[in-house]
Scaffold this motif. Structure first.
Motif, PDB file in Angstrom:
ATOM      1  N   ARG A 100       0.830  -1.201   0.000  1.00  0.00           N
ATOM      2  CA  ARG A 100       0.000   0.000   0.000  1.00  0.00           C
ATOM      3  C   ARG A 100       0.867   1.253   0.000  1.00  0.00           C
ATOM      4  N   LEU A 101       1.902   1.263   0.817  1.00  0.00           N
ATOM      5  CA  LEU A 101       2.791   2.418   0.883  1.00  0.00           C
ATOM      6  C   LEU A 101       3.571   2.601  -0.418  1.00  0.00           C
ATOM      7  N   ARG A 102       3.989   1.525  -1.032  1.00  0.00           N
ATOM      8  CA  ARG A 102       4.681   1.608  -2.330  1.00  0.00           C
ATOM      9  C   ARG A 102       3.762   2.164  -3.407  1.00  0.00           C
ATOM     10  N   ALA A 103       2.529   1.680  -3.430  1.00  0.00           N
ATOM     11  CA  ALA A 103       1.565   2.162  -4.419  1.00  0.00           C
ATOM     12  C   ALA A 103       1.300   3.652  -4.220  1.00  0.00           C
ATOM     13  N   ARG A 104       1.178   4.073  -2.990  1.00  0.00           N
ATOM     14  CA  ARG A 104       0.961   5.488  -2.701  1.00  0.00           C
ATOM     15  C   ARG A 104       2.154   6.327  -3.162  1.00  0.00           C
ATOM     16  N   ALA A 105       3.373   5.857  -2.878  1.00  0.00           N
ATOM     17  CA  ALA A 105       4.580   6.583  -3.288  1.00  0.00           C
ATOM     18  C   ALA A 105       4.663   6.674  -4.810  1.00  0.00           C
ATOM     19  N   THR A 106       4.326   5.595  -5.500  1.00  0.00           N
ATOM     20  CA  THR A 106       4.349   5.590  -6.966  1.00  0.00           C
ATOM     21  C   THR A 106       3.305   6.555  -7.509  1.00  0.00           C
ATOM     22  N   GLU A 107       2.145   6.565  -6.898  1.00  0.00           N
ATOM     23  CA  GLU A 107       1.053   7.456  -7.307  1.00  0.00           C
ATOM     24  C   GLU A 107       1.451   8.916  -7.120  1.00  0.00           C
ATOM     25  N   GLU A 108       2.085   9.222  -6.013  1.00  0.00           N
ATOM     26  CA  GLU A 108       2.490  10.582  -5.741  1.00  0.00           C
ATOM     27  C   GLU A 108       3.636  11.030  -6.640  1.00  0.00           C
ATOM     28  N   ALA A 109       4.451  10.094  -7.097  1.00  0.00           N
ATOM     29  CA  ALA A 109       5.586  10.429  -7.958  1.00  0.00           C
ATOM     30  C   ALA A 109       5.151  10.741  -9.381  1.00  0.00           C
ATOM     31  N   THR A 110       3.976  10.268  -9.760  1.00  0.00           N
ATOM     32  CA  THR A 110       3.525  10.512 -11.144  1.00  0.00           C
ATOM     33  C   THR A 110       2.637  11.706 -11.255  1.00  0.00           C
TER      34      THR A 110
END
Length: 110
Positions: A100-110
């Motif tokens: 979940r935290l990885r997905a959030r970080a990826t989402e915020e990076a894009t």
């Protein structure tokens, strides 16, 4: 060597999962009330099922008492079962939280 066959791996599983959270993942899972409420629910159902499976009056699962510390509570459940249950459920929730935290970080990076 009483207790080493089942107790030692159960204790090690708890230590490893906790170390994984505190030293590697650092998700903060243990600070969340929802985690502890989930564990109460899990242990509640574990007591019902495990108690039925391990009751000494008519056991379905039989433990070699030479491999446990011999403490059974409640309903004749070896305490080691709760350690393994904690480690297993916590490890799964940690993996879930990490994703979940990885997905959030990826989402915020894009």
């Amino acid at each position: 060597m009483t207790g080493l066959g089942y107790t030692l791996p159960a204790v090690l599983a708890v230590i490893l999962v906790c170390a994984w959270e505190f030293k590697v993942l650092r998700t903060g899972l243990f600070r969340r009330p929802a985690y502890w409420i989930s564990m109460v629910i899990v242990f509640g159902f574990q007591i019902l099922v495990d108690g039925w499976l391990t009751k000494l009056s008519a056991p379905i699962v039989i433990y070699n008492e030479n491999h446990t510390i011999g403490i059974r509570f409640p309903f004749d459940i070896p305490v080691e079962d709760f350690l393994f249950g904690f480690a297993l459920v916590t490890a799964v929730l940690l993996l879930w939280e990490q994703q979940r935290l990885r997905a959030r970080a990826t989402e915020e990076a894009t």
